[in-house]
Motif scaffolding. Sequence first.
Motif, PDB file in Angstrom:
ATOM      1  N   ALA A 618       0.817  -1.210   0.000  1.00  0.00           N
ATOM      2  CA  ALA A 618       0.000   0.000   0.000  1.00  0.00           C
ATOM      3  C   ALA A 618       0.846   1.252   0.000  1.00  0.00           C
ATOM      4  O   ALA A 618       0.410   2.308  -0.479  1.00  0.00           O
ATOM      5  CB  ALA A 618      -0.925  -0.004   1.210  1.00  0.00           C
ATOM      6  N   ALA A 619       2.045   1.188   0.562  1.00  0.00           N
ATOM      7  CA  ALA A 619       2.893   2.378   0.618  1.00  0.00           C
ATOM      8  C   ALA A 619       3.468   2.715  -0.746  1.00  0.00           C
ATOM      9  O   ALA A 619       3.670   3.886  -1.075  1.00  0.00           O
ATOM     10  CB  ALA A 619       4.021   2.161   1.626  1.00  0.00           C
ATOM     11  N   ALA A 657      -4.735  -0.875   5.787  1.00  0.00           N
ATOM     12  CA  ALA A 657      -3.421  -0.901   5.139  1.00  0.00           C
ATOM     13  C   ALA A 657      -3.092   0.448   4.512  1.00  0.00           C
ATOM     14  O   ALA A 657      -1.957   0.938   4.621  1.00  0.00           O
ATOM     15  CB  ALA A 657      -3.387  -2.007   4.087  1.00  0.00           C
ATOM     16  N   CYS A 658      -4.082   1.067   3.846  1.00  0.00           N
ATOM     17  CA  CYS A 658      -3.847   2.381   3.233  1.00  0.00           C
ATOM     18  C   CYS A 658      -3.586   3.439   4.305  1.00  0.00           C
ATOM     19  O   CYS A 658      -2.694   4.289   4.160  1.00  0.00           O
ATOM     20  CB  CYS A 658      -5.044   2.777   2.372  1.00  0.00           C
ATOM     21  SG  CYS A 658      -5.266   1.774   0.885  1.00  0.00           S
ATOM     22  N   LEU A 659      -4.356   3.389   5.391  1.00  0.00           N
ATOM     23  CA  LEU A 659      -4.191   4.359   6.470  1.00  0.00           C
ATOM     24  C   LEU A 659      -2.842   4.199   7.150  1.00  0.00           C
ATOM     25  O   LEU A 659      -2.131   5.175   7.407  1.00  0.00           O
ATOM     26  CB  LEU A 659      -5.324   4.185   7.485  1.00  0.00           C
ATOM     27  CG  LEU A 659      -5.268   5.050   8.747  1.00  0.00           C
ATOM     28  CD1 LEU A 659      -5.304   6.528   8.394  1.00  0.00           C
ATOM     29  CD2 LEU A 659      -6.419   4.699   9.681  1.00  0.00           C
ATOM     30  N   GLN A 660      -2.469   2.966   7.451  1.00  0.00           N
ATOM     31  CA  GLN A 660      -1.186   2.722   8.121  1.00  0.00           C
ATOM     32  C   GLN A 660      -0.010   3.115   7.240  1.00  0.00           C
ATOM     33  O   GLN A 660       0.996   3.648   7.731  1.00  0.00           O
ATOM     34  CB  GLN A 660      -1.107   1.253   8.528  1.00  0.00           C
ATOM     35  CG  GLN A 660      -2.057   0.897   9.666  1.00  0.00           C
ATOM     36  CD  GLN A 660      -2.328  -0.588   9.773  1.00  0.00           C
ATOM     37  OE1 GLN A 660      -1.681  -1.410   9.120  1.00  0.00           O
ATOM     38  NE2 GLN A 660      -3.306  -0.958  10.598  1.00  0.00           N
ATOM     39  N   ALA A 661      -0.140   2.875   5.922  1.00  0.00           N
ATOM     40  CA  ALA A 661       0.925   3.287   5.003  1.00  0.00           C
ATOM     41  C   ALA A 661       1.061   4.806   4.988  1.00  0.00           C
ATOM     42  O   ALA A 661       2.174   5.352   4.993  1.00  0.00           O
ATOM     43  CB  ALA A 661       0.631   2.770   3.597  1.00  0.00           C
ATOM     44  N   ALA A 662      -0.075   5.500   4.987  1.00  0.00           N
ATOM     45  CA  ALA A 662      -0.032   6.963   5.003  1.00  0.00           C
ATOM     46  C   ALA A 662       0.606   7.476   6.281  1.00  0.00           C
ATOM     47  O   ALA A 662       1.452   8.376   6.264  1.00  0.00           O
ATOM     48  CB  ALA A 662      -1.446   7.525   4.837  1.00  0.00           C
ATOM     49  N   ALA A 718      -4.195  12.306   2.207  1.00  0.00           N
ATOM     50  CA  ALA A 718      -3.519  11.116   1.684  1.00  0.00           C
ATOM     51  C   ALA A 718      -4.500  10.024   1.288  1.00  0.00           C
ATOM     52  O   ALA A 718      -4.188   9.185   0.435  1.00  0.00           O
ATOM     53  CB  ALA A 718      -2.538  10.576   2.725  1.00  0.00           C
ATOM     54  N   LEU A 719      -5.684  10.014   1.903  1.00  0.00           N
ATOM     55  CA  LEU A 719      -6.682   8.996   1.580  1.00  0.00           C
ATOM     56  C   LEU A 719      -7.721   9.500   0.595  1.00  0.00           C
ATOM     57  O   LEU A 719      -8.654   8.776   0.249  1.00  0.00           O
ATOM     58  CB  LEU A 719      -7.383   8.528   2.866  1.00  0.00           C
ATOM     59  CG  LEU A 719      -6.493   7.839   3.897  1.00  0.00           C
ATOM     60  CD1 LEU A 719      -7.304   7.482   5.131  1.00  0.00           C
ATOM     61  CD2 LEU A 719      -5.845   6.594   3.317  1.00  0.00           C
ATOM     62  N   ALA A 723      -4.573  11.449  -3.879  1.00  0.00           N
ATOM     63  CA  ALA A 723      -3.653  10.326  -3.765  1.00  0.00           C
ATOM     64  C   ALA A 723      -4.216   9.049  -4.379  1.00  0.00           C
ATOM     65  O   ALA A 723      -3.496   8.293  -5.020  1.00  0.00           O
ATOM     66  CB  ALA A 723      -3.307  10.082  -2.288  1.00  0.00           C
ATOM     67  N   LEU A 724      -5.495   8.801  -4.170  1.00  0.00           N
ATOM     68  CA  LEU A 724      -6.084   7.530  -4.582  1.00  0.00           C
ATOM     69  C   LEU A 724      -6.972   7.650  -5.812  1.00  0.00           C
ATOM     70  O   LEU A 724      -7.637   6.699  -6.192  1.00  0.00           O
ATOM     71  CB  LEU A 724      -6.888   6.924  -3.419  1.00  0.00           C
ATOM     72  CG  LEU A 724      -6.095   6.617  -2.148  1.00  0.00           C
ATOM     73  CD1 LEU A 724      -6.993   5.969  -1.122  1.00  0.00           C
ATOM     74  CD2 LEU A 724      -4.909   5.717  -2.450  1.00  0.00           C
TER      75      LEU A 724
END
Length: 961
Positions: A618-619, A657-662, A718-719, A723-724
């Motif tokens: 995800a990062a 996963a997306c949140l933790q990567a951000a 970032a979410l 970004a996405l």
Amino acid sequence: MTTHDALPPDIAARCADAARCGQLYEGLLDLARKRFAANLSAFGTLVCEALGAMPDPERALVQLSRFLNASFSPGSLVDDCIRRPLLLDTFFRLVTTSGFLADVLVRDAELYRWLIDSEALDTRPAREDMLAEARDAWTRFTSAPRRVLSLRRYQRRELLRIGARDILRGTALEDTVRELSWLADAVVQVLLAHAIDTVKERQPGLRVPPLVVLALGKWGGEELNYSSDIDFVVFYEALDEGDTEAVFSAAVKVVEYLVRLLTEVSTDGMFYRADLRLRPDGAAGPLAMSADAAMSYYAARGALWERQMLLKARCAAGDAGAGARMLERLRPFVHPRTLAAPPSQIAADIRARLSPRWGEADDVKHGRGGIRDIEFAAQFLQLIAGATPDAGTGTLAALDTLADAGRLSEEERDVFARGYRMLRRVEHMVQLESFEQTHRVPRENSARAVLAWKLGYEATDEFTRALEETRAAVARCADAVLGPVDAAQAQASVPGPEALRVMGFRETETTARALRGLREGRASRPHDGAQRARMSAMFDALLADLAREPLPDAGARGLEALLAASPAPRTVAEFLSRAPARRLLLRLASAAPGLLRALGAAPLALEGLFSGSVHTDAAADPASFKLHREAAYAAAFLLGELPIAAYASALGETADACLQAAMSQLAPGAPFLVLAMGKYGGCELAPGSDLDVIFLYRETPRFGGDDAQALARAVIHALGPSALGAHAYEVDARLRPEGRSSPLATSFDAYRRYFDGRASLWEKQSLLKARAAAGDAGLAAETADFISGVLHNVTLDASALTGIVEMRRRMEPVNRFRQADFFDVKLSQGGLVDAEFAVQVLQLAAAGSGGALRTPNSFAAIDALPFAYPPLAARAREAAASYAALRALQAALRLTLESPSNLLPDDRSALAAVLGYESDTSLVRALHRHRACLRALFDDAVRMAALKQNNGSDTPERDTP
């Protein structure tokens, strides 16, 4: 002179509704009587004489009545008709030929005086004159909306003039199509200038490069139809210095605004349907491209169809100098010194793109011996001739030049030219009827008779015979140029309507078009030989698999759109050739069209979906990671391979996963926590769900409140879309203490004080879903301990229970129109919230004891009810199935219907098919059972909680079913 106080019988007999026509005629006489009693007989006689020459008297009467009622001075118009009888005959001929022009006159009745009393019908303006008039219409006003209206009125006026000249004067086809094309030039040039000025005003200092609007297709060839799309591409010349990225961005913004101006629909209609899909990389390519980048694309990846497309390219708007330079740069690509393929292969490729639609006998453009056969035959010769780049952009000019160069015989040139003029005139008369983009000759005898009259034929049979003879001659000459093809064999490549219906398809006409697109490609983006061969080889298997889909018609459309829009069509074809991947793609195409479109625009995510080894981090690429994970989970769910509870959990884990990567990239090690709430907290998301969160932080000497607010905003950014892409998360932080009136991030100390003092019961209830999703582990543990303490101390007395029940009832939506089958899957009585509130009531009642119910996941909590409350075992097991069924319905609403609402639609057939019900009636019956079960669970849970608080007993007052 015979007087007519009533509609003559011979005219009434030709009306579909004689009584209505009689009433309309009498209404016209009444209008004349009010002001011109002396001339009443004369007016009636003139009307009847003019009607006698019309093929559809009823239509003529309707349009005359509409026109007079819309006029500011109907009496003076009647007087004009009496004094100048030709006016009435002219009016009837116009409105009988064109419903569109009739609407123009009704909308602005004074235009008829302008048309008849001025020199409009004899005017042949130059291109520069039309541009000057368009600019004058624009500059007449100062506000943009008034300018747009003024320009639209100018466009309508010119369409009336051009159409009236065509109908009344029999204008040469070349003049008509040239003026229609110049009108589009003028409108686009004016709107482009406005778009540039607007973008500069909105971003002072922005440098907009010289832009070139290259017209393609019929617009490029100065042979536009009355209701054509305008096909174009936009290139720009790079500036000598400055930020190339900023220049590119400026160019794209201008084109975006131009397209919006052209296509925006209002009560005045719109200017044009703008089609930019012929640009490099098609729908996946940028709206504007630098000239250098475009030439690199054409040199490396330019296909035969793109060379063919550019034969008609011309600079229609923008910087004329830059346009001339761009066309000069394109010349070697369009007319290379050495052909990339032998003429026989080029001819075979063109024939293969023509033949799939030869069976459409009523279509004068695509059918056998139609307009497209003439255009493609001429373009084939232009492509292989090499020596005819000066042929002129239009088809008729190209035919003359090719004949002069010996590429066509005189007879072939004459057949093609006569055929082109006749077929284009038929097309124009069909399009002038309703200003729709159609090329079909009507089959009904009455409608065909009217068309024959419009074209000057005395009898329908005479017109039909002339049309058939013309198309047969065109087909013979096209075969002589391109080589013959067995039309029946070509048409058989796609099953006919009846065969498709037997296979289970319902929308047979649109599905047949989609299947042809799958096999051959679109006219705007045809397959090359290798792609066509690959699709043909797998076509039967693909068709059989499509027929087995729950929504086969939608699957065919979605798959064809994916192939047409994808920047990597060969990759899509490769996936389709593999049975497991094909099964997955077909299910997404039929039941999750939005996800499939997103995949089509993201080739890396598409590749990751099937490889399983690309972009799993995800990062590294959060957009591709999110998209290919969500598509894979959706396909597995829709194929019945992933239960709804596991699907919802997988969506929550993807968001984690997306949140933790951000977080790891934005502020690793910061004393900051993202607390997941609601369905996100329960790790049970639905497709397209918001992420409900609370941002907490601990203030330290190195990390203060301002840092926390900035970090919270950065996480949301970032979410989000930047970004996405379009497939982003909507982050909702309104559950924080004090809601929107408080800072975005809350210090842990303030959070604790709030819940120790002012928090309401519903805010404490919301903590049942709280879960640390990302951030500082120490702060996460401390927050979890604090939340456990808050929940342990909740007292669920009678007042609190009453408050929960009342809050639940307030959440139920109002059925404003009293539909009998109104149902909100989430909020209605018996909806998802009933089950979730039932669990939460029982969790609060047992908060002090912890145990199996202490889980934020609703699926898991319902499954645990039989162990925590044995008397509810039977009800809970039934409710678990009902809850899962409603969650599956909610997911199907989001995926299949792309509905952000939870409201059950009027047409449930698609939902029923995707969810495996025999019919929509079966679906509705099942919903009634599920609703009754979940409402009963809620009622039992409230009673159980009341008993537990009163005497500590888990036994309800009555036996629970």
